[in-house]
Design an enzyme around this catalytic site. Structure first.
Site: not given
Length: 197
Positions: A115, A118
């Site tokens: 991600c 993230c």
């Protein structure tokens, strides 16, 4: 009389506060004894380009070096604190039970290694963890490294998800799918509202 100077790894000084208003910043020779100053005697400063420079104060008449912020107690506070990883369901249960026993809240950050948001958000959350240290502990869970049952139990649908847990229950959450500064503001708001929950 004091004059602030900064130094860079290139070992050249440049005055920040010129003694003569007509003087532009100029390079000075770096005496070897100044290079041996411990880092605890150096204060960080940000210049107009956003780079961090080390700033020290020099007493011209006495020839000694003094700190710019001698009375600043925040120098010892951490700038960022790494998020503590949770790698199993039993460890997650232990963290939540310990926080419940101590009547504390914890922040759990659910993320994945794939991600991108993230990855961008993690350093900002580590700085936020330092702001709330030691009152609040921050943990992170890699959803690919724990059983799917735990991810489902926590109600995580999107990455990154930042949750506030208290008394063994999820109290609030922020789904961080937008700009990181907005996510950090929402997390601050969530933590600020923890007493109202």
């Amino acid at each position: 009389m004091y004059g602030a100077i900064r130094f860079s790894p290139s070992l050249r000084f440049r005055t920040l506060l010129p003694t003569n208003p007509r003087d532009q910043s100029r390079d000075l020779f770096v005496p070897p004894r100044i290079l041996s100053i411990s880092s605890s005697k150096i204060t960080k400063s940000v210049n107009f380009r956003g780079k961090i420079d080390n700033v020290i104060r020099v007493t011209k008449h006495e020839g000694s070096i003094k700190e710019l912020n001698e009375d600043d107690d925040d120098d010892h506070a951490p700038v960022s604190i790494p998020l503590t990883p949770i790698g199993s369901e039993s460890q997650f249960d232990r963290v939540i039970a310990e926080a419940q026993q101590l009547d504390e809240s914890v922040v759990i950050v659910w993320m994945a290694s794939w991600c991108r948001k993230c990855i961008y958000l993690k350093p900002k959350l580590e700085k936020l963890a330092a702001d709330y240290h030691p009152r609040l502990r921050f943990y992170n869970v890699d959803v690919n490294a724990v059983p799917h049952k735990l991810v489902t139990r926590a109600g995580v649908m999107k990455m990154p998800t930042i949750q506030l847990w208290k008394d063994g229950k999820k109290q609030a959450e922020v789904i961080g799918g937008h700009k990181s500064h907005l996510v950090i503001n929402e997390v601050r708001e969530m933590i600020g509202n923890e007493n109202n929950v």
